[in-house]
Design a protein around this motif. Sequence first.
Motif, PDB file in Angstrom:
ATOM      1  N   ALA A 310      24.190   9.197 -43.145  1.00 41.59           N
ATOM      2  CA  ALA A 310      24.517   7.699 -42.779  1.00 41.59           C
ATOM      3  C   ALA A 310      25.575   7.699 -41.643  1.00 41.59           C
ATOM      4  N   PRO A 311      26.762   8.686 -41.933  1.00 43.35           N
ATOM      5  CA  PRO A 311      27.810   8.716 -40.975  1.00 43.35           C
ATOM      6  C   PRO A 311      27.333   8.972 -39.678  1.00 43.35           C
ATOM      7  N   VAL A 312      26.404   9.808 -39.504  1.00 46.15           N
ATOM      8  CA  VAL A 312      25.687   9.926 -38.143  1.00 46.15           C
ATOM      9  C   VAL A 312      25.088   8.953 -37.514  1.00 46.15           C
ATOM     10  N   HIS A 313      24.080   8.160 -38.321  1.00 50.67           N
ATOM     11  CA  HIS A 313      23.668   6.971 -37.844  1.00 50.67           C
ATOM     12  C   HIS A 313      24.681   5.945 -37.563  1.00 50.67           C
ATOM     13  N   GLU A 314      25.765   5.752 -38.048  1.00 50.50           N
ATOM     14  CA  GLU A 314      26.751   4.626 -38.003  1.00 50.50           C
ATOM     15  C   GLU A 314      27.230   5.080 -36.611  1.00 50.50           C
ATOM     16  N   VAL A 315      27.641   6.325 -36.294  1.00 49.06           N
ATOM     17  CA  VAL A 315      28.354   6.694 -35.002  1.00 49.06           C
ATOM     18  C   VAL A 315      27.672   6.269 -34.053  1.00 49.06           C
ATOM     19  N   ILE A 316      26.062   6.538 -33.964  1.00 52.24           N
ATOM     20  CA  ILE A 316      25.333   6.395 -32.957  1.00 52.24           C
ATOM     21  C   ILE A 316      25.009   4.897 -32.691  1.00 52.24           C
ATOM     22  N   ALA A 317      24.997   4.262 -33.964  1.00 50.23           N
ATOM     23  CA  ALA A 317      24.709   2.677 -33.649  1.00 50.23           C
ATOM     24  C   ALA A 317      26.062   2.084 -33.067  1.00 50.23           C
ATOM     25  N   ARG A 318      27.192   2.619 -33.169  1.00 46.41           N
ATOM     26  CA  ARG A 318      28.442   2.236 -32.677  1.00 46.41           C
ATOM     27  C   ARG A 318      28.539   2.308 -31.202  1.00 46.41           C
ATOM     28  N   HIS A 319      28.150   3.196 -30.625  1.00 42.17           N
ATOM     29  CA  HIS A 319      28.055   3.565 -29.345  1.00 42.17           C
ATOM     30  C   HIS A 319      26.883   3.430 -28.336  1.00 42.17           C
ATOM     31  N   VAL A 320      25.885   3.285 -28.909  1.00 45.41           N
ATOM     32  CA  VAL A 320      24.503   3.110 -28.043  1.00 45.41           C
ATOM     33  C   VAL A 320      23.802   1.896 -28.615  1.00 45.41           C
ATOM     34  N   SER A 321      23.033   1.241 -27.691  1.00 43.22           N
ATOM     35  CA  SER A 321      22.104   0.249 -28.490  1.00 43.22           C
ATOM     36  C   SER A 321      20.765   0.643 -28.958  1.00 43.22           C
ATOM     37  N   PRO A 322      20.179   0.192 -29.724  1.00 42.27           N
ATOM     38  CA  PRO A 322      18.862   0.581 -30.412  1.00 42.27           C
ATOM     39  C   PRO A 322      17.828   0.935 -29.418  1.00 42.27           C
ATOM     40  N   PRO A 323      17.130   2.049 -29.535  1.00 47.24           N
ATOM     41  CA  PRO A 323      16.142   2.271 -28.529  1.00 47.24           C
ATOM     42  C   PRO A 323      14.904   1.485 -28.548  1.00 47.24           C
ATOM     43  N   GLU A 324      14.291   1.116 -27.345  1.00 48.14           N
ATOM     44  CA  GLU A 324      13.073   0.291 -27.103  1.00 48.14           C
ATOM     45  C   GLU A 324      12.130   1.100 -27.783  1.00 48.14           C
ATOM     46  N   LEU A 325      11.126   0.179 -28.136  1.00 49.69           N
ATOM     47  CA  LEU A 325       9.892   0.702 -28.853  1.00 49.69           C
ATOM     48  C   LEU A 325       9.266   1.892 -28.079  1.00 49.69           C
ATOM     49  N   ALA A 326       9.030   2.030 -26.677  1.00 44.63           N
ATOM     50  CA  ALA A 326       8.487   2.915 -26.194  1.00 44.63           C
ATOM     51  C   ALA A 326       9.203   4.246 -26.106  1.00 44.63           C
ATOM     52  N   ALA A 327      10.518   4.156 -26.093  1.00 47.18           N
ATOM     53  CA  ALA A 327      11.335   5.267 -26.426  1.00 47.18           C
ATOM     54  C   ALA A 327      10.968   6.130 -27.574  1.00 47.18           C
ATOM     55  N   GLN A 328      11.070   4.993 -28.837  1.00 49.63           N
ATOM     56  CA  GLN A 328      10.997   5.771 -30.178  1.00 49.63           C
ATOM     57  C   GLN A 328       9.504   6.415 -30.240  1.00 49.63           C
ATOM     58  N   LEU A 329       8.554   5.686 -29.579  1.00 47.11           N
ATOM     59  CA  LEU A 329       7.181   6.388 -29.766  1.00 47.11           C
ATOM     60  C   LEU A 329       7.202   7.641 -29.013  1.00 47.11           C
ATOM     61  N   ARG A 330       7.878   7.769 -27.902  1.00 46.54           N
ATOM     62  CA  ARG A 330       7.695   9.067 -27.097  1.00 46.54           C
ATOM     63  C   ARG A 330       8.521  10.050 -28.064  1.00 46.54           C
TER      64      ARG A 330
END
Length: 396
Positions: A310-330
Motif C-alpha cells: 500500500a505505501p508503494v501504491h500511494e507514492v506512485i499515485a501521488r507522483h504520476v497519473s493513472p496509466p491509460e488502458l493501452a499501457a496497462q494492457l501492454r
Amino acid sequence: AGGGGRGAAAAATLALLAERLGRSPAELLLDQMHAILVHLFVSAAAEQGGGDLEAAAAADVVGAIHFMAAHGARADFSDLAKLNPSGMMQELILRLGRAPTEAARHHVVLALNLLIPVALTMPDEGAPSAFPSGIGGSALGSGAINESNEKLRAYLRTNFPLIASFLRARAVSRGVYRRERATAVRALREVLCLMERDAELSSSWWSEVIATLKTFLRQPSLQAEALSAMRVFVDALDTDQLARGLPQLLLLALPCLASHTQAVVRCLDAMIVQRCAPLDADAGADRPIPDVLVRALGEIHFLPEHPALAPVHEVIARHVSPPELAAQLRSCARGLAHESGAVQRMALEQLRRAVRRAGRGALLALMGSDAEPTGELVRALLRCCQHPSGGPAGAA
C-alpha cells in the motif's frame, strides 16, 4: 604450523593425509597454498587485535615457509603467492560470507587489504616480493587498513566480474553443500557493502549484479539472503541508475512477495518510498524528485494489489497519473511473457482488475481505435495457455 607440539602435530596430520590421498606432502601443500596463505593472514588479523599486523603476518608466513621446506616444498613468498592468486581472492570472498560476527568480518577485510598489494595484485615479472621483509605503503602501515581503503575498493571494482561469476557458479554447483551456496549469497552482500561508498557503479557492475541476483533468486532456499543483497545494491545506486533499472528490479523481487513478504517490501521501500519521501517527514510536504525518477514511476503499470505494498501504491499515485488502458494492457502482456510463473500469475490478476475497471465499452473502443495492445495481450494469453497444467494456464 608453529614449532614444538603444534608443528609436530601438523606434520603428522599432513603425512597421514598424503598417505591416504596418494600424494606427497609437498604436493598437498602447494595445491592448497591459496587457502593456507589466506588462513595465515586472517589468523594474524584475529590474533593481533590492532597490534603490528604486518609483523605478525610476516612471522606466520616465514614459519609456514620453513614448515614447507622441511616437507620438500621449497619456495619463497613471491613464488607461493603466484601459484593461485585467483584462488586466494575466492577464498577471501567466501570467508566474508562465512564470517559469523562483525569482528570476524573485519579480520577478513584486514587480510584482504594486506594481500592485495603483495599477492592478489602481482608485481612485474622478476620484481622482488615486498613481503615478508616489509610490505610498505603508508595505508597499510597505519590505521587506514579498514573498509574505506580506496585500494580495497579499486581491487573489488576491477575484479567484480570475476567475483560475481565465481559466486554464481558456486550457487548452482551440485558439488557444493546448501550452506555453502548461502555463503556465496552472503559474500555478494558483503562485497556490495564494501563498495557502497563507491560513487561509480559501472554498467558492467549492473549486468553482473542482476545476473547474480537472478541466479540466487531462482533457488527458494537462497531467496531471503538474495533479497538482503538486493537491498544493499539498491541503496548504492544513484537516481539515474535506479530509474533506468527500476522495472527490472521490481520483476526480480516481486516473485518472492508471497514467500518473503517483508524482505520484498524492504527492497521496494528502498527503491521507491524512501527515494520519494519528504525531506521533513513531520512537515508532510513532498520534496521535488528528479524527472527521471518520475518517468520511471510512470512506467510501473504492473504492481500487485497486496496490502503490504500500500505505501508503494500511494507514492506512485501521488507522483504520476493513472496509466491509460493501452499501457496497462501492454504491461500485463509483458508480465504474461515473463519467465517466472509467479510474475505471470500476478499479471493475470492485474489484467482481471484492469478489465473490470475499464468495462466492456472501453475495451471495445480501444480495439476499434488501436488493435495493437489487445492483439499483443491475446498473443501473450495464448502462449500462457500452452503452459503445463498447474501453472497459470487455467487462470489464463
